[in-house]
Design a protein around this motif. Structure first.
Motif, PDB file in Angstrom:
ATOM      1  N   ARG A  63       0.833  -1.212   0.000  1.00  0.00           N
ATOM      2  CA  ARG A  63       0.000   0.000   0.000  1.00  0.00           C
ATOM      3  C   ARG A  63       0.862   1.254   0.000  1.00  0.00           C
ATOM      4  N   GLN A  64       1.936   1.252   0.791  1.00  0.00           N
ATOM      5  CA  GLN A  64       2.827   2.410   0.840  1.00  0.00           C
ATOM      6  C   GLN A  64       3.532   2.627  -0.495  1.00  0.00           C
ATOM      7  N   SER A  65       3.952   1.540  -1.121  1.00  0.00           N
ATOM      8  CA  SER A  65       4.603   1.657  -2.431  1.00  0.00           C
ATOM      9  C   SER A  65       3.645   2.221  -3.465  1.00  0.00           C
ATOM     10  N   LEU A  66       2.379   1.797  -3.416  1.00  0.00           N
ATOM     11  CA  LEU A  66       1.375   2.335  -4.331  1.00  0.00           C
ATOM     12  C   LEU A  66       1.146   3.823  -4.064  1.00  0.00           C
ATOM     13  N   ALA A  67       1.107   4.196  -2.789  1.00  0.00           N
ATOM     14  CA  ALA A  67       0.903   5.604  -2.431  1.00  0.00           C
ATOM     15  C   ALA A  67       2.082   6.461  -2.909  1.00  0.00           C
ATOM     16  N   GLU A  68       3.296   5.933  -2.784  1.00  0.00           N
ATOM     17  CA  GLU A  68       4.471   6.667  -3.267  1.00  0.00           C
ATOM     18  C   GLU A  68       4.404   6.876  -4.771  1.00  0.00           C
TER      19      GLU A  68
END
Length: 195
Positions: A63-68
């Motif tokens: 999820r964090q990678s997608l948000a980045e």
């Protein structure tokens, strides 16, 4: 096509629409399908992700990678690296835009979620492509219905952020095929066996 979807696959599509609405996105994209898959439990897709080590903690990393990537205007890391090779620092551009317009200005997310007038989200080109690929995957495997595992497999065959993020977390087409079907082959081998 939706009539061929299993209950789990339909839930993924419905949750993806909810994910798009929650962020204020104008369209449902492949990223929203991946986020919806991460939320599933007790389905073939969720069991495959768990088998590949995608625990709750690692799902949060996805999820964090997608948000980045969303913060980089949806550019994959490979695209950002290619631009860096041309002397374009994407991180610097993002920082400058956010300095003027606020954090997340390039994400496409809308803070004023009431701007959407029709109340229904359409599917973007990449999400449509994932759903079409999931159909082709199910047909190639001679499966009667499209399950959430087919959507997951389709995400791993596309270039772009969702596939890149999954691969970075050890979820590749080959690994999924091995977990789901006990085979080691890639896309070409899967289609050859079906034909």
């Amino acid at each position: 096509m939706l009539e061929r979807f299993t209950k789990d696959a339909r839930a993924v599509v419905q949750t993806a629409v909810g994910q798009a609405e929650a962020t204020g996105a104008a369209t449902v994209e492949a990223e929203h399908l991946l986020l919806a898959l991460l939320d599933r439990e007790a389905s073939r897709g969720s069991f495959a992700l768990a088998s590949l080590g995608l625990t709750a903690e690692r799902k949060e990393s996805v999820r964090q990678s997608l948000a980045e990537a969303r913060r980089r205007a949806g550019l994959s890391q490979a695209e950002a690296d290619a631009l860096a090779g041309l002397g374009i620092d994407v991180a610097e551009i993002v920082a400058r835009v956010e300095e003027v317009h606020g954090v997340g200005a390039m994400s496409g997310d809308r803070k004023d979620k009431g701007w959407w007038s029709s109340g229904r989200r359409t599917f973007g080109r990449d999400a449509k492509d994932v759903l079409e690929r999931s159909l082709r995957t199910a047909v190639a495997r001679r499966d009667r219905h499209i399950g959430d595992e087919h959507i997951l497999l389709a995400l791993t065959t596309r270039p772009g952020v969702p596939g890149e993020v999954l691969a970075d977390h050890g979820v590749t087409h080959e690994a999924l095929t091995r977990v789901l079907y006990g085979e080691g082959g890639g896309e070409g081998e899967t289609e050859a066996k079906a034909g």
